[in-house]
Design an enzyme around this catalytic site. Structure first.
Site, PDB file in Angstrom:
ATOM      1  N   GLY A 132      36.275  13.597 -55.612  1.00 40.70           N
ATOM      2  CA  GLY A 132      37.303  12.966 -54.793  1.00 40.70           C
ATOM      3  C   GLY A 132      37.515  13.767 -53.530  1.00 40.70           C
ATOM      4  O   GLY A 132      36.805  13.629 -52.539  1.00 40.70           O
ATOM      5  N   PHE A 157      36.814   3.667 -55.619  1.00 36.27           N
ATOM      6  CA  PHE A 157      38.064   3.580 -54.842  1.00 36.27           C
ATOM      7  C   PHE A 157      37.788   3.249 -53.370  1.00 36.27           C
ATOM      8  O   PHE A 157      38.443   3.790 -52.477  1.00 36.27           O
ATOM      9  CB  PHE A 157      38.868   4.891 -54.922  1.00 36.27           C
ATOM     10  N   GLU A 243      42.254   9.817 -39.396  1.00 37.50           N
ATOM     11  CA  GLU A 243      42.569   9.079 -40.620  1.00 37.50           C
ATOM     12  C   GLU A 243      43.900   9.544 -41.196  1.00 37.50           C
ATOM     13  O   GLU A 243      44.742   8.732 -41.609  1.00 37.50           O
ATOM     14  CB  GLU A 243      41.462   9.284 -41.653  1.00 37.50           C
ATOM     15  N   ARG A 244      44.110  10.850 -41.215  1.00 40.63           N
ATOM     16  CA  ARG A 244      45.346  11.387 -41.783  1.00 40.63           C
ATOM     17  C   ARG A 244      46.546  11.091 -40.896  1.00 40.63           C
ATOM     18  O   ARG A 244      47.649  10.847 -41.397  1.00 40.63           O
ATOM     19  CB  ARG A 244      45.179  12.881 -42.040  1.00 40.63           C
ATOM     20  N   LEU A 338      69.516   3.041 -55.275  1.00 42.44           N
ATOM     21  CA  LEU A 338      70.684   2.432 -54.626  1.00 42.44           C
ATOM     22  C   LEU A 338      70.758   0.930 -54.889  1.00 42.44           C
ATOM     23  O   LEU A 338      71.845   0.356 -54.965  1.00 42.44           O
ATOM     24  CB  LEU A 338      70.649   2.711 -53.122  1.00 42.44           C
ATOM     25  N   GLU A 368      47.991  18.316 -52.062  1.00 40.75           N
ATOM     26  CA  GLU A 368      47.539  19.672 -52.356  1.00 40.75           C
ATOM     27  C   GLU A 368      46.424  20.111 -51.404  1.00 40.75           C
ATOM     28  O   GLU A 368      46.401  21.261 -50.939  1.00 40.75           O
ATOM     29  CB  GLU A 368      47.058  19.750 -53.814  1.00 40.75           C
TER      30      GLU A 368
END
Length: 380
Positions: A132, A157, A243-244, A338, A368
């Site tokens: 991954g 994925f 991308e991030r 709520l 992480e």
């Protein structure tokens, strides 16, 4: 706080995007959720509206505008509307960077017109069943054989995996060379030995197709190599920051939308004879969320501007991705609380958001891994 990073042209584009979503996406999204996939028609509609390939050359049907803020606006509005089915961000923000930077003239002529029109939907295949976040641990190989690479392996994925007509596959062309032996190959629909597995059954984001991909002796022409052989890992590191940023900015917009919906609910929902927002605990919870969102918005917009100037660093993108996605999780969880029992009912958008947001801290690099990147940047 007002936002000063957008011009009148940007806001006019935002209005167009909202109209597009209201007409082409929102009326169909519930059915797409049931189907587990969007229709190809929405991709063609996005192409006609000029929402695909905004930064691609005009000669191929693109917008010819490198200003990244247009993509951010598109992502923000999709997030605010709670419609995650169309994988436009994968196509525009991620794959567009690889194609624009790495494709030669012949590849551009082959793929760019369809990319911009929505006729060619793209995906990128990095993740494997046993690899991954550890991209150097991939096992997919591409061995030279005459004028082809023979591709073997599997990916999982993969967003847009079912619909994709062009898949950027990360493979080892020299397994003995470590990171220097990774290359990017463009695999096209219909190539013999290229198979798609099931459309994966996810916790949320049900309308976005996510698939397993299998490559069994797929003969990929050398003309489908992106950039230089052995440079794939470097290309990935260069493009992962955007991308991030895309994930972080989208998370910020989604968190703001969840908060605004919940604030309105707290003003109108009554308990014990008064709106629930009048209770001190609830008011403090709303105050905390508003403060966290306001502070994070400032950093998010700073990162957007830096990326538009080509100045965003991988460390800054990792900070944003980590902080914004974790904030989104916290905000949505508190919003569900709520809402009370209604927050657990899928007819309410906040319940759907609760399902959709959990993946945000995982894909594009886990929280992480983001901390590891930031820590390495500190020299520790």
């Amino acid at each position: 706080m007002g936002r000063d990073i957008y011009t009148e042209e940007h806001e006019a584009f935002r209005d167009m995007v909202r109209s597009f979503i209201a007409k082409e996406v929102a009326p169909h999204h519930e059915q797409w959720e049931k189907d587990g996939i969007v229709s190809r028609e929405v991709w063609l509609a996005a192409g006609r509206a000029g929402l695909l390939g905004i930064d691609m050359p005009e000669e191929f049907g693109g917008g010819g505008d490198p200003d990244y803020r247009y993509y951010v606006i598109l992502n923000e509005e999709l997030a605010k509307a709670g419609v995650h089915g169309p994988g436009f961000a994968v196509h525009n923000d991620i794959n567009g960077g690889y194609l624009r930077q790495l494709c030669g003239p012949e590849q551009q002529r082959r793929w760019f017109p369809g990319y911009c029109s929505g006729e060619i939907i793209t995906a990128i295949a990095m993740t494997e069943p046993a690899a991954g976040s550890d991209l150097q641990g991939i096992r997919t190989t591409a061995v030279k054989d005459g004028e082809h690479y023979v591709l073997n392996g599997s990916k999982t994925f993969i967003s847009n995996g079912i619909l994709a007509d062009l898949v950027i596959v990360v493979a080892k062309t020299d397994p003995s060379a470590g990171a220097k032996g990774v290359s990017l190959l463009a695999v096209e629909r219909g190539m013999e030995g290229f198979e798609r597995g099931r459309n994966l059954d996810k916790v949320g984001m049900h309308a976005q197709d996510t698939a397993e991909l299998f490559f069994d002796n797929v003969r990929v022409p050398k003309e489908n190599l992106l950039g230089e052989e052995g440079m794939g890992f470097i290309y990935l590191m260069q493009n992962l920051a955007r991308e991030r940023l895309s994930i972080g900015a989208t998370a910020q917009a989604a968190a703001e939308s969840a908060f605004e919906q919940t604030l309105e609910y707290c003003k109108t929902r009554e308990a014990f004879g008064r709106p629930i927002g009048k209770f001190q605990h609830n008011r403090f919870t709303l105050a905390e969320m508003k403060t966290e969102l306001t502070v994070t918005r400032s950093f998010t917009d700073e990162c957007i501007v830096k990326e538009s100037r080509g100045e965003l660093t991988p460390d800054e993108a990792a900070m944003l991705k980590w902080w914004s996605t974790e904030l989104l999780k916290r905000v949505v969880d508190r919003c569900v609380q709520l809402y009370g029992g209604y927050g657990y009912m899928t007819e309410y958008p906040i319940a759907k958001a609760y399902q959709d947001v959990r993946i945000q801290t995982i894909f594009g690099g886990t929280t992480e891994i983001m901390k590891e990147i930031i820590g390495r940047g500190l020299g520790v």
